[in-house]
Design a protein around this motif. Structure first.
Motif, mmCIF file in Angstrom:
data_model
loop_
_atom_site.group_PDB
_atom_site.id
_atom_site.type_symbol
_atom_site.label_atom_id
_atom_site.label_comp_id
_atom_site.label_asym_id
_atom_site.label_seq_id
_atom_site.Cartn_x
_atom_site.Cartn_y
_atom_site.Cartn_z
ATOM 1 N N SER A 72 23.018 8.791 -18.275
ATOM 2 C CA SER A 72 23.470 9.146 -16.885
ATOM 3 C C SER A 72 22.225 9.140 -15.873
ATOM 4 N N ASP A 123 38.499 7.529 0.587
ATOM 5 C CA ASP A 123 38.999 6.358 -0.087
ATOM 6 C C ASP A 123 38.582 6.366 -1.446
ATOM 7 N N SER A 124 39.087 5.329 -2.106
ATOM 8 C CA SER A 124 38.959 5.394 -3.855
ATOM 9 C C SER A 124 37.614 5.133 -4.090
ATOM 10 N N ARG A 125 36.917 4.535 -3.320
ATOM 11 C CA ARG A 125 35.436 4.203 -3.820
ATOM 12 C C ARG A 125 34.700 5.582 -3.900
ATOM 13 N N THR A 126 34.862 6.262 -2.760
ATOM 14 C CA THR A 126 33.990 7.710 -2.426
ATOM 15 C C THR A 126 34.655 8.475 -3.346
ATOM 16 N N VAL A 127 35.842 8.661 -3.866
ATOM 17 C CA VAL A 127 36.337 9.646 -4.989
ATOM 18 C C VAL A 127 35.483 9.170 -6.318
ATOM 19 N N LYS A 128 35.620 8.047 -6.598
ATOM 20 C CA LYS A 128 34.788 7.354 -7.752
ATOM 21 C C LYS A 128 33.277 7.739 -7.624
ATOM 22 N N LEU A 129 32.775 7.765 -6.767
ATOM 23 C CA LEU A 129 31.370 7.787 -6.549
ATOM 24 C C LEU A 129 31.114 9.551 -6.575
ATOM 25 N N ASN A 139 33.141 11.559 -8.121
ATOM 26 C CA ASN A 139 33.468 11.767 -9.846
ATOM 27 C C ASN A 139 32.065 11.420 -10.699
ATOM 28 N N SER A 140 31.391 10.347 -10.280
ATOM 29 C CA SER A 140 30.316 9.921 -11.017
ATOM 30 C C SER A 140 29.181 10.897 -10.777
ATOM 31 N N LYS A 182 29.561 14.101 -10.163
ATOM 32 C CA LYS A 182 29.650 15.292 -11.051
ATOM 33 C C LYS A 182 29.682 15.152 -12.282
#
Length: 123
Positions: free
Chosen positions: A7, A74-80, A82-83, A85
């Motif tokens: 990680s 946006d989906s990229r920010t949410v994915k970032l 989540n990563s 976290k």
């Protein structure tokens, strides 16, 4: 071929704990050129800054906060997020609360702008 998955937090911990002399290429290991000194210094500053922000963020108390917001991301920010976290163990709510608090702390002119706008507001 076996690949080891690490990680971002593990990489950050490993790079913080290792001294510049223990990094690959720092002692002139064969086959690996030493990175330029300017890059080493920049990398170290980034790691130290990231470590300080992570400590401040994990120590930020938002347990007494009762108001809920539903930001549209946006989906990229949410994915970032989540990563982030997964890497740090800091959830999105704490991240967003800390970020907004830090933004207002670093830019008090925003508070002044809000106050002035409300004083000049007419119904």
């Amino acid at each position: 071929m076996e690949k080891k998955i690490t990680s971002i937090a593990d990489e950050l911990r490993r790079s913080i704990s290792s001294s510049p002399d223990s990094r690959p290429g720092a002692r002139g290991e064969p086959g690996k050129p030493a990175p330029p000194l300017a890059k080493q210094v920049k990398d170290k500053k980034v790691i130290v800054a990231a470590g300080a922000i992570l400590e401040a963020m994990s120590g930020f108390d938002c347990s007494a906060n009762t108001h809920m917001l539903h930001p549209r991301l946006d989906s990229r920010t949410v994915k970032l997020l989540n990563s982030f976290k997964l890497a740090s163990g800091i959830d999105m709510n704490r991240f967003i609360a800390f970020s907004i608090h830090y933004l207002f702390q670093q830019h008090p002119e925003l508070k002044t702008y809000i106050k002035q706008s409300l004083e000049n507001f007419e119904l």
